[in-house]
Design an enzyme around this catalytic site. Structure first.
Site, short mmCIF file in Angstrom:
data_model
loop_
_atom_site.label_atom_id
_atom_site.label_comp_id
_atom_site.label_asym_id
_atom_site.label_seq_id
_atom_site.Cartn_x
_atom_site.Cartn_y
_atom_site.Cartn_z
N SER A 197 0.80 -1.22 0.00
CA SER A 197 0.00 0.00 0.00
C SER A 197 0.83 1.27 0.00
O SER A 197 0.35 2.32 -0.41
CB SER A 197 -0.96 0.00 1.19
OG SER A 197 -0.25 -0.17 2.41
N ASP A 254 0.22 6.38 11.24
CA ASP A 254 0.80 5.03 11.38
C ASP A 254 2.31 5.02 11.17
O ASP A 254 2.97 4.03 11.46
CB ASP A 254 0.12 4.03 10.44
CG ASP A 254 0.27 4.37 8.95
OD1 ASP A 254 1.13 5.21 8.60
OD2 ASP A 254 -0.48 3.81 8.15
N HIS A 259 2.59 5.09 5.93
CA HIS A 259 1.82 5.46 4.74
C HIS A 259 2.05 6.94 4.44
O HIS A 259 2.14 7.77 5.35
CB HIS A 259 0.33 5.17 4.95
CG HIS A 259 0.01 3.71 4.85
ND1 HIS A 259 -0.33 2.94 5.94
CD2 HIS A 259 0.02 2.87 3.78
CE1 HIS A 259 -0.53 1.69 5.54
NE2 HIS A 259 -0.32 1.62 4.24
#
Length: 199
Positions: free
Chosen positions: A54, A177, A180
């Site tokens: 991702s 987080d 990301h």
């Protein structure tokens, strides 16, 4: 955030210890960039494919702007290295690997020496394999980065983009987080990768 990431690239089918102290090391450093963080598109004219999780998925639009030959991107939320091995095998079997392959794996779990070697066997016919190392605040960050940095030293067609060093002192690049990428950081990430394709 997963849903947003899926929306950005939606399983694109269009889908520590680094050895950077020696001048001869196979590590890509951050290049000088313009005020908006974009150094410009790569001049590499060959075909490029990429695989990642991702983190890469969020940056796919920036990568596509910077890397004109980028034709196949397998970027999926939660992608593990062992699943990526199967994807690469499938791409090789169908003749869909680029002459240059960008690999950014290991954010979601361990990346072993055996898996690195397996990836390089699959990509043995590729002119250049560009591994992006990790900035992920998890216990596997350092061992995975060691596997990558040591691995690229063993293979003449492999190099490492040092994303860890380029981003570790920039908490503003990341969402809460810690790995990301925010929109501006996605451009910086794509710049760092594309600037090394021409070397």
């Amino acid at each position: 955030q997963d849903a947003a990431e899926r929306g950005t690239g939606a399983k694109q089918t269009a889908e520590q210890k680094t050895r950077d102290k020696n001048s001869g090391s196979k590590v890509a450093k951050a290049s000088n960039s313009s005020k908006d963080g974009r150094a410009g598109a790569s001049s590499y004219t060959g075909s490029v494919s990429a695989i990642g999780d991702s983190v890469m998925l969020g940056a796919v639009p920036s990568l596509q702007k910077d890397v004109k030959g980028l034709s196949v991107v397998d970027a999926e939320v939660g992608l593990q290295v062992y699943d990526a091995v199967g994807i690469l095998k499938s791409r090789r079997a169908s003749g869909q690997l680029g002459s240059l392959v960008v690999v950014h794996l290991g954010n979601n779990g361990t990346f072993t020496k055996q898996e690195f070697n397996q990836i390089m066997r699959i990509l043995s016919g590729v002119d250049k394999v560009v591994f992006v190392n990790l900035r992920v605040p998890r216990s596997w960050e350092e061992p995975n980065n060691e596997v990558i940095s040591e691995g690229v030293e063993r293979y003449p067609n492999a190099v490492m983009v040092d994303w860890h060093s380029a981003s570790v002192n920039h908490p503003e690049y990341f969402y809460r987080d810690g790995y990301h990428l925010k929109p501006r950081a996605q451009k910086i990430y794509a710049d760092l990768i594309s600037s090394h394709l021409d070397d």
